[in-house]
Motif scaffolding. Structure first.
Motif, PDB file in Angstrom:
ATOM      1  N   PRO A  49       0.745  -1.178   0.076  1.00  0.00           N
ATOM      2  CA  PRO A  49       0.186   0.058  -0.065  1.00  0.00           C
ATOM      3  C   PRO A  49       0.900   1.313  -0.122  1.00  0.00           C
ATOM      4  O   PRO A  49       1.957   1.192   0.667  1.00  0.00           O
ATOM      5  N   LEU A  95       1.089   5.184   1.163  1.00  0.00           N
ATOM      6  CA  LEU A  95       0.577   6.172   1.891  1.00  0.00           C
ATOM      7  C   LEU A  95       0.976   7.691   1.355  1.00  0.00           C
ATOM      8  O   LEU A  95       2.347   7.858   1.716  1.00  0.00           O
ATOM      9  N   ILE A 131       1.954  -3.549   8.400  1.00  0.00           N
ATOM     10  CA  ILE A 131       1.402  -3.326   7.162  1.00  0.00           C
ATOM     11  C   ILE A 131       2.511  -3.167   5.869  1.00  0.00           C
ATOM     12  O   ILE A 131       2.407  -3.395   4.811  1.00  0.00           O
ATOM     13  N   PHE A 135       4.006   0.030   4.571  1.00  0.00           N
ATOM     14  CA  PHE A 135       3.543   0.872   3.611  1.00  0.00           C
ATOM     15  C   PHE A 135       4.907   1.359   3.002  1.00  0.00           C
ATOM     16  O   PHE A 135       5.930   1.486   3.404  1.00  0.00           O
ATOM     17  N   ASP A 177       0.420  -1.134  -4.515  1.00  0.00           N
ATOM     18  CA  ASP A 177      -0.813  -1.726  -4.845  1.00  0.00           C
ATOM     19  C   ASP A 177      -1.760  -0.529  -5.198  1.00  0.00           C
ATOM     20  O   ASP A 177      -2.047   0.244  -4.296  1.00  0.00           O
ATOM     21  N   ARG A 190      -4.458   0.410  -3.147  1.00  0.00           N
ATOM     22  CA  ARG A 190      -4.480   0.700  -1.729  1.00  0.00           C
ATOM     23  C   ARG A 190      -3.746   1.879  -1.678  1.00  0.00           C
ATOM     24  O   ARG A 190      -2.725   1.801  -0.864  1.00  0.00           O
ATOM     25  N   ILE A 233      -3.353   5.482   0.067  1.00  0.00           N
ATOM     26  CA  ILE A 233      -4.038   6.498   1.071  1.00  0.00           C
ATOM     27  C   ILE A 233      -3.502   7.912   0.997  1.00  0.00           C
ATOM     28  O   ILE A 233      -2.571   8.170   0.838  1.00  0.00           O
ATOM     29  N   ARG A 245      -8.121   5.372  -1.761  1.00  0.00           N
ATOM     30  CA  ARG A 245      -9.076   4.408  -1.144  1.00  0.00           C
ATOM     31  C   ARG A 245      -9.618   5.060   0.087  1.00  0.00           C
ATOM     32  O   ARG A 245     -10.769   4.898   0.483  1.00  0.00           O
ATOM     33  N   LEU A 279      -5.652   2.678   9.606  1.00  0.00           N
ATOM     34  CA  LEU A 279      -4.876   2.522   8.207  1.00  0.00           C
ATOM     35  C   LEU A 279      -4.989   0.976   8.168  1.00  0.00           C
ATOM     36  O   LEU A 279      -5.081   0.705   7.010  1.00  0.00           O
ATOM     37  N   LYS A 280      -4.601   0.350   9.257  1.00  0.00           N
ATOM     38  CA  LYS A 280      -4.555  -1.193   8.989  1.00  0.00           C
ATOM     39  C   LYS A 280      -5.942  -1.710   8.626  1.00  0.00           C
ATOM     40  O   LYS A 280      -6.107  -2.339   7.603  1.00  0.00           O
ATOM     41  N   THR A 308      -6.973  -0.536   4.735  1.00  0.00           N
ATOM     42  CA  THR A 308      -6.205  -1.209   3.710  1.00  0.00           C
ATOM     43  C   THR A 308      -5.940  -2.699   3.617  1.00  0.00           C
ATOM     44  O   THR A 308      -5.287  -3.266   2.823  1.00  0.00           O
ATOM     45  N   LYS A 309      -7.136  -3.312   4.348  1.00  0.00           N
ATOM     46  CA  LYS A 309      -7.133  -4.789   4.218  1.00  0.00           C
ATOM     47  C   LYS A 309      -7.713  -5.279   2.996  1.00  0.00           C
ATOM     48  O   LYS A 309      -8.182  -4.637   2.157  1.00  0.00           O
TER      49      LYS A 309
END
Length: 620
Positions: free
Chosen positions: A430, A432, A455, A457, A494, A497, A499, A522, A615-616, A619-620
């Protein structure tokens, strides 16, 4: 971000005279009895945020010594108010010391220092610090400055003792002239304020702006006993093989000879030279220059340690020795390896070389050049590795600053990125994207702190083509899109995903960027943001005001994390409170976190953990 003030004139004073003091006064918020004869000056102008504001009586006194600058502000009031960022929101003040220009035109060389009483430990940094150095935000603490506030007998006193070494190289004996401005900010009721100016300057709080000032008139020094000596360098950087001069000024109650011991230490603490200079001084100010032995020094950082043998004064002055390489030399080196590195690494090195050239041109004589020297050294190291077939930039993890070549105008544009340690090229991560606040750029955003190790990021901080454009002009929106595209082109992102987050000006940037690009992101996170910043700042053009519901349709269904402190006077909490209700009505899925004690700042640890959990989840 002050409200538009209503302006009114009060009594003008003459250009302030600064009285010489042979010794520093005690700083406790109340002037020493020896200072009772200092000239008292009124402020020349007052601006009110509301024309109904009651106006306190305020005045100030100035003095100086060989080692310090002294300021005392006295306000008729029964108490003082400790607001967030009281130096601009009240009660508190900001002070300008500057390099004057011919005709007193606005100057781009200055210090703006900020002072305010603070009771909250989390805001202790606001008590005394350098707000701006020249046109750039600084936020460097004034570690050796003494500042105290005291209320007594219906008056509040603000007393300041600023060592000259904290505003190097300014000194009344060795500077041609020193400019001055002062703005006391009186807090009024809940949210209002009055600004008291020596010189009215609507840009005194602004980024990337010159400052107005009056010239200080320093009274001649006179000593009844003893000796005072002070020293600066004629420049604080030189090229390898060049020499630097020491400039010394001194005065004595009786004719004498002062001896100055000057020692140069390397950054590692090794003594590389030691000299002894002597000169005659008497009861009139005497100035001398001496050449230091620096021509044999290799590139690096050095400290000049000086001490007068008959006065108690001494000091440490930093300077840099730069390598002999020219931009032309480095351009040839880059040209020789351009086919051995990736396209992204090449544009990054081209930008770094461009940045080195720009920095060289902008250096002031008093600037140390550690960052420039380090940039040159790193550039050479990367080029040398590339010549051996190793592309360091492409494989680097952690935080680095990269650049791309814009399709808009072919310019090189930077961004900062943080790559997870042990990143696997066959996995997608993901992204950010975090937008910086005003007066900052991408380099102040990312930290070594992990967002969430579970995660992993990839983190991106776009430059946005400026520090204070509300991400609304100068192709700022194009820059965000192009920076994201460049990261996607060079790293395993990805794209489902991504943010978008931002603080302060970056908070408005989040609303603005999502409004213009709703399909990219997202979820959104806004920290201490303003819903109508571009219009509030008067940026030319038509800009969305997100308190107007017609701009909120794209937000339907989007997940948004919003944090705001109730004590925020820069981006008022009530505006975010109103926007949250409108976003919910528009169908946004909003999570709101409020801290009643916080001002214009990021959240504390508890809410930050909630942000990580959010955030977790998103981003699932």
């Amino acid at each position: 971000m002050a409200e538009d003030p209503i302006k009114s004139n009060i009594v003008h004073s003459l250009e302030p005279e600064v009285t010489f003091l042979s010794k520093p006064p005690q700083i406790d918020g109340v002037p020493d009895t020896e200072l009772k004869n200092l000239p008292v000056y009124t402020f020349n102008f007052v601006e009110k945020s509301n024309d109904q504001n009651p106006l306190a009586e305020a005045n100030y006194c100035l003095a100086y010594g060989a080692e310090f600058f002294y300021l005392y502000i006295e306000v008729k009031a029964d108490s003082f108010i400790c607001r967030d960022r009281g130096y601009q929101n009240g009660d508190g003040f900001h002070m300008v010391l500057s390099v004057p220009r011919p005709g007193n035109v606005p100057t781009d060389e200055f210090f703006v220092m900020a002072f305010c009483p603070q009771k909250e430990p989390s805001r202790a940094w606001q008590k005394k610090f350098i707000w701006y150095h020249n046109i750039d935000l600084s936020f460097q603490p004034l570690k050796n400055t003494l500042f105290e506030v005291k209320k007594l007998d219906g008056k509040v006193g603000y007393e300041l003792l600023l060592p000259w070494r904290e505003v190097y190289p300014y000194h009344p004996w060795l500077s041609e002239s020193i400019g001055f401005n002062l703005c006391y900010v009186q807090a009024v009721e809940k949210d209002e304020k009055n600004y008291f100016f020596v010189v009215q300057d609507d840009r005194i709080q602004s980024e990337q702006s010159c400052r107005l000032y009056t010239r200080l008139s320093f009274s001649p020094p006179r000593l009844s006993s003893g000796t005072k000596t002070y020293m600066i360098l004629d420049r604080n950087h030189c090229n390898e093989g060049e020499t630097i001069e020491a400039r010394i000024a001194g005065i004595s109650a009786t004719p004498t000879k002062d001896t100055i011991i000057v020692q140069i230490n390397s950054d590692e603490g090794n003594v590389v030279s030691r000299d002894v200079f002597s000169f005659d001084i008497d009861d009139e100010l005497t100035k001398k220059s001496f050449e230091l032995r620096t021509s044999h020094l290799i590139p690096g950082e050095y400290k000049v340690k000086w001490a007068s043998q008959i006065s108690s004064l001494s000091g440490n002055i930093s300077f840099t020795v730069l390598p002999k390489e020219t931009v032309t030399d480095m351009s040839k080196q880059l040209e020789s390896i351009k086919d051995r590195i990736s396209s992204g690494s090449l544009t990054t090195l081209q930008f770094k070389l461009q940045e080195i050239k720009t920095t060289m041109k902008k250096l002031k004589p008093y600037d140390t050049a550690e960052k420039l020297r380090t940039s040159i050294s790193k550039f050479k190291s990367v080029v040398e590795c590339a010549a051996k077939g190793v592309d360091i930039i492409a494989t680097k993890t952690g935080i680095q600053r990269r650049a791309y070549r814009s399709k808009i105008d072919n310019s090189l544009q930077p961004y900062s990125i943080k790559i997870p340690k042990n990143m696997e090229s066959n996995k997608k991560y993901p992204l950010l994207v975090f937008l910086h606040g005003s007066g900052m750029d991408d380099r102040q955003v990312l930290t070594e702190r992990e967002v969430d190790p579970l995660i992993n990021f990839i983190e991106l901080a776009p430059f946005g083509r400026g520090t204070s454009n509300a991400f609304s002009t100068d192709h700022a929106q194009d820059d965000i899109r192009e920076a994201i595209d460049d990261v996607i082109a060079h790293y395993p992102v990805d794209t489902d995903r991504i943010i978008l987050a931002g603080f302060s000006m970056g908070g408005y940037g989040v609303y603005r960027t999502f409004y213009e690009n709703p399909k990219i992101f997202r979820a959104l996170a806004v920290f201490s943001g303003h819903p109508d910043l571009a219009n509030k700042w008067g940026i030319p053009g038509k800009h969305p005001n997100f308190l107007d519901e017609k701009y909120l349709n794209p937000f339907k269904g989007i997940q948004i994390f919003i944090f705001h402190g109730e004590q925020d006077k820069n981006c008022p909490f009530d505006l975010t409170k109103k926007l949250v209700e409108m976003l919910k009505k528009a169908g946004a899925r909003v999570e709101v976190y409020i801290d009643k004690e916080k001002g214009h700042e990021m959240p504390g640890e508890k809410i930050y953990r909630s942000y990580l959990q959010w955030l977790k989840e998103v981003t699932k």
